[in-house]
Design a protein around this motif. Structure first.
Motif, PDB file in Angstrom:
ATOM      1  N   GLU A   1      -0.834 -10.986  -9.434  1.00  0.00           N
ATOM      2  CA  GLU A   1      -2.184 -10.644  -8.951  1.00  0.00           C
ATOM      3  C   GLU A   1      -2.219  -9.238  -8.365  1.00  0.00           C
ATOM      4  OE1 GLU A   1      -3.758 -13.528  -6.191  1.00  0.00           O
ATOM      5  OE2 GLU A   1      -3.256 -15.194  -7.521  1.00  0.00           O
ATOM      6  N   LYS A   2      -1.210  -8.899  -7.570  1.00  0.00           N
ATOM      7  CA  LYS A   2      -1.166  -7.566  -6.953  1.00  0.00           C
ATOM      8  C   LYS A   2      -1.000  -6.473  -8.006  1.00  0.00           C
ATOM      9  CE  LYS A   2       0.589  -8.983  -2.442  1.00  0.00           C
ATOM     10  NZ  LYS A   2       1.722  -8.911  -1.503  1.00  0.00           N
TER      11      LYS A   2
ATOM     12  N   GLU B   1      -2.024  -6.656 -11.098  1.00  0.00           N
ATOM     13  CA  GLU B   1      -3.322  -6.560 -11.785  1.00  0.00           C
ATOM     14  C   GLU B   1      -4.301  -5.718 -10.964  1.00  0.00           C
ATOM     15  OE1 GLU B   1      -4.122  -7.476 -14.880  1.00  0.00           O
ATOM     16  OE2 GLU B   1      -2.050  -8.135 -15.100  1.00  0.00           O
ATOM     17  N   ALA B   2      -4.290  -5.886  -9.640  1.00  0.00           N
ATOM     18  CA  ALA B   2      -5.168  -5.103  -8.758  1.00  0.00           C
ATOM     19  C   ALA B   2      -4.810  -3.615  -8.823  1.00  0.00           C
ATOM     20  CB  ALA B   2      -5.080  -5.615  -7.325  1.00  0.00           C
TER      21      ALA B   2
ATOM     22  N   LYS C   1      -3.457  -2.125 -11.394  1.00  0.00           N
ATOM     23  CA  LYS C   1      -3.898  -1.631 -12.701  1.00  0.00           C
ATOM     24  C   LYS C   1      -5.401  -1.347 -12.712  1.00  0.00           C
ATOM     25  CE  LYS C   1      -2.422  -4.425 -15.849  1.00  0.00           C
ATOM     26  NZ  LYS C   1      -1.748  -5.481 -16.628  1.00  0.00           N
ATOM     27  N   LEU C   2      -6.188  -2.119 -11.962  1.00  0.00           N
ATOM     28  CA  LEU C   2      -7.618  -1.836 -11.849  1.00  0.00           C
ATOM     29  C   LEU C   2      -7.853  -0.533 -11.085  1.00  0.00           C
ATOM     30  CD1 LEU C   2      -9.076  -5.375 -11.034  1.00  0.00           C
ATOM     31  CD2 LEU C   2      -9.318  -4.077 -13.175  1.00  0.00           C
ATOM     32  N   LYS C   3      -7.034  -0.292 -10.089  1.00  0.00           N
ATOM     33  CA  LYS C   3      -7.148   0.917  -9.270  1.00  0.00           C
ATOM     34  C   LYS C   3      -6.714   2.161 -10.050  1.00  0.00           C
ATOM     35  CE  LYS C   3      -5.743   2.391  -4.632  1.00  0.00           C
ATOM     36  NZ  LYS C   3      -4.989   1.988  -3.442  1.00  0.00           N
TER      37      LYS C   3
ATOM     38  N   GLU D   1       0.833  -1.210   0.000  1.00  0.00           N
ATOM     39  CA  GLU D   1       0.000   0.000   0.000  1.00  0.00           C
ATOM     40  C   GLU D   1       0.864   1.254   0.000  1.00  0.00           C
ATOM     41  OE1 GLU D   1      -3.476   0.251   2.132  1.00  0.00           O
ATOM     42  OE2 GLU D   1      -4.095  -1.769   1.619  1.00  0.00           O
TER      43      GLU D   1
END
Length: 147
Positions: free
Chosen positions: A68-69, A71-72, A74-76, A14
């Motif tokens: 996975e992180k 990709e998350a 990139k969604l944010k 984060e």
């Protein structure tokens, strides 16, 4: 001269949010392309290279979790285009420098914990990236939240 391609090095915690946000601000202000990179260090490097067991399965799990992180993230941050995020194995300094050269980046943005004392001014990765970088480097100071 305005920047045209900004590479943001992220650690997938984060804490990387302020680093990405600063990179985005600069990209928008300069009408520049924005790319992200995360480097997965080989586990053998973390153990000094002399490990008496096969770490390949653990290494693959670490890589899959990092994917996975990323990709998350990139969604944010949807303004990071699909082909503009990079995940690779290796030594962070070398891989970030190589990627910056290959993609003609003119700014690398990294996070720094701003530890006390001149020798601890930058974290180890930020300090490594600064030395020998093929372009400008911006170290974004990361401040740990106080509880």
């Amino acid at each position: 001269m305005p920047y045209t391609h900004i590479l943001v090095a992220v650690d997938l915690t984060e804490e990387c949010d302020p680093v990405i946000k600063r990179g985005r601000e600069l990209a928008q202000a300069n009408d520049a392309k924005l790319s992200l990179v995360h480097i997965v260090e080989p586990m053998a490097m973390a153990f000094g290279g002399d490990v008496p067991m096969d770490l390949s399965q653990l290494q693959q799990q670490q890589f899959d979790q990092a994917k996975e992180k990323l990709e998350a993230i990139k969604l944010k941050y949807p303004d990071v285009k699909a082909g503009d995020s990079h995940l690779t194995y290796g030594q962070p300094r070398q891989e970030i420098h190589q990627l910056a050269k290959e993609h003609h980046c003119d700014l690398i943005v990294v996070g720094s914990h701003g530890r006390h004392g001149l020798s601890l001014l930058l974290g180890s990765t930020a300090n490594d990236v600064l030395h020998g970088a093929p372009c400008d480097v911006l170290a974004v100071r990361l401040i740990k939240p106080t509880n």
